[in-house]
Design an enzyme around this catalytic site. Structure first.
Site: not given
Ligand code: TYD
Length: 134
Positions: A52
Site C-alpha cells: 500500500h
Molecule cells: P495492515 O495495514 O494490513 O498491515 P501491513 O500493511 O503493514 O501489512 O494492518 C493489519 C491490521 O491491523 C489491519 O486490520 C489494520 C490494523 N491496524 C491498526 O488497527 N492500526 C494500525 O496502526 C495499523 C498499522 C494496522
C-alpha cells in the site's frame, strides 16, 4: 538529479558495559512528532506485508531485532533496502508504494508514525497508486 527513495537515518546508540540503548527522539532521528507506534513481529515464514501507499503519513521504520527487506516504489523507480540493525532508521513519506519482504523469524519491525491510524489515508490498489502519482 533524482533524490533516492531510500532515506536512511542513523539511530544513535548509547552503549556501555551493560549493553545497548538506542534513541529515536524529535530533532534527532525523528523529524516529526510521533502520534502512533506499532510493531510487526511473529511474521510467519514466506509472508510479505505492506502493499500500500499513504496519502499523508510519515513514518520511521526501525528493525529492532532480526531483519526485513523493504522495497519502495514511486510509480517510476523502485529501490530496496535491508533493515538489519537497530541503528538503521528508514524514513518513508507519503506517495511511496511499500512492500515488506524476507522477514527473519525473529524480526521485530517498529514503526513510528506522525498520525493515528486512518483507513482513509491508505491507497491499497497499486493501479490506483500509479494513477495518483503519474
Ligand atoms: P495492515 O495495514 O494490513 O498491515 P501491513 O500493511 O503493514 O501489512 O494492518 C493489519 C491490521 O491491523 C489491519 O486490520 C489494520 C490494523 N491496524 C491498526 O488497527 N492500526 C494500525 O496502526 C495499523 C498499522 C494496522
Amino acid at each position: 538529479m533524482t533524490s533516492p527513495l531510500v532515506q536512511l537515518v542513523p539511530i544513535p546508540q548509547r552503549g556501555d558495559a551493560r549493553g545497548q540503548l538506542s534513541v529515536a527522539e524529535l530533532g534527532g532521528a525523528l523529524p516529526f512528532v510521533v502520534r502512533r507506534v506499532y510493531w510487526i513481529h511473529g511474521t510467519k515464514p514466506g509472508v510479505s506485508r505492506g502493499f500500500h501507499a499513504h496519502k499523508q503519513l510519515h513514518q520511521l521504520c526501525v528493525c529492532v531485532a532480526g531483519s526485513v527487506r523493504i522495497s519502495l516504489f514511486d510509480g517510476r523507480r523502485e529501490e530496496s533496502v535491508v533493515l538489519d540493525a537497530s541503528t538503521k532508521g528508514l524514513l518513508i513519506g507519503p506517495g511511496l508504494w511499500r512492500e515488506m519482504h524476507d522477514f527473519s523469524p525473529d524480526s521485530v519491525l517498529m514503526v513510528f508514525a506522525d498520525s493515528e491510524y486512518k483507513e482513509s489515508d491508505y491507497i491499497k490498489s497499486k493501479e490506483d497508486f500509479i494513477k495518483s502519482v503519474i
